[in-house]
Design a protein around this motif. Structure first.
Motif, short mmCIF file in Angstrom:
data_model
loop_
_atom_site.label_atom_id
_atom_site.label_comp_id
_atom_site.label_asym_id
_atom_site.label_seq_id
_atom_site.Cartn_x
_atom_site.Cartn_y
_atom_site.Cartn_z
N LYS A 45 -73.73 26.88 -31.13
CA LYS A 45 -72.40 26.28 -31.12
C LYS A 45 -72.41 24.97 -31.89
O LYS A 45 -73.39 24.22 -31.87
CB LYS A 45 -71.91 26.09 -29.70
N THR A 46 -71.31 24.71 -32.58
CA THR A 46 -71.18 23.50 -33.37
C THR A 46 -70.15 22.60 -32.70
O THR A 46 -68.99 22.96 -32.57
CB THR A 46 -70.74 23.82 -34.81
N LEU A 47 -70.60 21.43 -32.25
CA LEU A 47 -69.76 20.47 -31.55
C LEU A 47 -69.42 19.33 -32.50
O LEU A 47 -70.28 18.84 -33.23
CB LEU A 47 -70.50 19.94 -30.32
N SER A 48 -68.17 18.89 -32.47
CA SER A 48 -67.67 17.90 -33.43
C SER A 48 -67.37 16.57 -32.73
O SER A 48 -66.58 16.53 -31.79
CB SER A 48 -66.37 18.41 -34.06
N PHE A 49 -67.98 15.51 -33.24
CA PHE A 49 -67.83 14.18 -32.64
C PHE A 49 -67.35 13.16 -33.67
O PHE A 49 -67.65 13.28 -34.86
CB PHE A 49 -69.16 13.69 -32.07
N GLN A 50 -66.66 12.13 -33.17
CA GLN A 50 -66.28 11.02 -34.03
C GLN A 50 -67.53 10.24 -34.42
O GLN A 50 -68.48 10.15 -33.65
CB GLN A 50 -65.31 10.09 -33.31
N SER A 51 -67.51 9.68 -35.62
CA SER A 51 -68.60 8.79 -36.02
C SER A 51 -68.01 7.40 -36.21
O SER A 51 -66.81 7.20 -36.08
CB SER A 51 -69.26 9.29 -37.30
N ASN A 52 -68.86 6.45 -36.51
CA ASN A 52 -68.40 5.08 -36.71
C ASN A 52 -67.65 4.91 -38.02
O ASN A 52 -66.92 3.95 -38.21
CB ASN A 52 -69.58 4.10 -36.70
N THR A 53 -67.84 5.82 -38.95
CA THR A 53 -67.24 5.70 -40.27
C THR A 53 -65.90 6.42 -40.31
O THR A 53 -65.81 7.56 -39.89
CB THR A 53 -68.18 6.33 -41.32
N GLY A 55 -62.99 8.66 -41.52
CA GLY A 55 -62.96 9.83 -42.38
C GLY A 55 -64.21 10.66 -42.35
O GLY A 55 -64.45 11.43 -43.27
N SER A 56 -65.01 10.52 -41.32
CA SER A 56 -66.22 11.33 -41.23
C SER A 56 -66.42 11.77 -39.79
O SER A 56 -65.71 11.32 -38.88
CB SER A 56 -67.44 10.55 -41.71
N CYS A 57 -67.37 12.65 -39.60
CA CYS A 57 -67.67 13.09 -38.24
C CYS A 57 -69.14 13.52 -38.16
O CYS A 57 -69.82 13.64 -39.17
CB CYS A 57 -66.75 14.24 -37.82
N ILE A 58 -69.58 13.74 -36.93
CA ILE A 58 -70.93 14.21 -36.66
C ILE A 58 -70.81 15.59 -36.05
O ILE A 58 -70.08 15.78 -35.07
CB ILE A 58 -71.65 13.27 -35.66
N LEU A 59 -71.52 16.54 -36.64
CA LEU A 59 -71.60 17.88 -36.06
C LEU A 59 -72.97 18.03 -35.41
O LEU A 59 -74.00 17.75 -36.04
CB LEU A 59 -71.44 18.96 -37.13
N VAL A 60 -72.98 18.45 -34.16
CA VAL A 60 -74.22 18.73 -33.45
C VAL A 60 -74.24 20.23 -33.18
O VAL A 60 -73.35 20.76 -32.51
CB VAL A 60 -74.32 17.95 -32.12
N PHE A 77 -77.39 8.01 -31.62
CA PHE A 77 -76.41 7.67 -32.65
C PHE A 77 -75.86 6.25 -32.54
O PHE A 77 -75.18 5.78 -33.45
CB PHE A 77 -75.24 8.66 -32.62
N GLY A 78 -76.12 5.57 -31.41
CA GLY A 78 -75.62 4.21 -31.25
C GLY A 78 -74.14 4.15 -30.93
O GLY A 78 -73.51 3.10 -31.12
N LEU A 79 -73.58 5.24 -30.47
CA LEU A 79 -72.18 5.25 -30.07
C LEU A 79 -71.95 6.28 -28.98
O LEU A 79 -72.72 7.23 -28.84
CB LEU A 79 -71.26 5.53 -31.25
N LYS A 80 -70.91 6.04 -28.20
CA LYS A 80 -70.56 6.94 -27.12
C LYS A 80 -70.01 8.25 -27.71
O LYS A 80 -69.20 8.20 -28.64
CB LYS A 80 -69.50 6.27 -26.24
N PRO A 81 -70.44 9.38 -27.19
CA PRO A 81 -69.94 10.64 -27.75
C PRO A 81 -68.46 10.84 -27.44
O PRO A 81 -68.04 10.78 -26.29
CB PRO A 81 -70.80 11.71 -27.07
N LYS A 82 -67.68 11.02 -28.48
CA LYS A 82 -66.25 11.29 -28.31
C LYS A 82 -65.91 12.50 -29.18
O LYS A 82 -66.01 12.45 -30.40
CB LYS A 82 -65.41 10.09 -28.71
N MET A 83 -65.54 13.59 -28.50
CA MET A 83 -65.21 14.82 -29.21
C MET A 83 -63.94 14.60 -30.05
O MET A 83 -63.05 13.85 -29.66
CB MET A 83 -64.95 15.97 -28.22
N LEU A 84 -63.89 15.27 -31.19
CA LEU A 84 -62.69 15.23 -32.02
C LEU A 84 -61.60 16.08 -31.39
O LEU A 84 -61.88 17.05 -30.69
CB LEU A 84 -63.01 15.79 -33.41
#
Length: 161
Positions: A45-53, A55-60, A77-84
């Motif tokens: 499964k591919t989970l989508s999270f906000q990143s600090n930048t 216009g970008s995101c982190i996929l786990v 990642f140095g940030l709280k996980p927040k799903m898109l």
């Protein structure tokens, strides 16, 4: 269409014929496992999270039975996980919820693979639609996903947990 983009991506790699399409939904781990006749844990499964930048995101990408551990995610990642939100997922990845995958994503998408996948010889990530998948070994998944790294941010998949 996202599926066509992913199929084109795999065609360039000589693997388009390996993309499987189903007459039933594979939009959730359970539905994908049923469509493929495999145990749910083997669904990547591919989970989508906000990143600090902006216009970008982190996929786990994680095993179907794994859950993101908030503390591990924050430490890594140095940030709280927040799903898109569903709209953000589509906007940032080009894939809609149910078909989000680590393939053919636009720039600004960071893809990481969780170690929960490494216990399987092959796994089945989606291919851009809610009724598709491809079977890949972990090395192929890492290569084709253009992954940044293997990470350990999940829980609930190890027997001792």
């Amino acid at each position: 269409m996202s599926l066509e983009k992913v199929k084109s991506y795999f065609a360039a790699l000589g693997r388009e014929q390996d993309v499987q399409e189903f007459n039933v939904s594979s939009a959730t781990v359970e539905l994908a496992a049923q469509a493929l006749s495999v145990e749910p844990a083997r669904i990547a499964k591919t989970l989508s999270f906000q990143s600090n930048t902006d216009g970008s995101c982190i996929l786990v990408v994680a095993a179907g039975d794994a859950k993101v551990d908030n503390g591990k995610f924050k430490r890594h990642f140095g940030l709280k996980p927040k799903m898109l939100t569903p709209d953000e997922v589509t906007q940032l990845t080009g894939h809609a919820i149910g078909g989000v995958c680590p393939f053919a994503n636009p720039g600004g998408v960071t893809t990481c693979l969780d170690i929960s996948l490494k216990r399987f010889v092959t796994v089945f990530p989606a291919c851009g639609s809610s009724n598709s998948a491809i079977e890949l070994n972990c090395n192929e998944l890492y290569q084709y996903a253009r992954a940044n790294e293997w990470i350990d941010v999940c829980k609930s998949w190890q027997p001792e947990e």
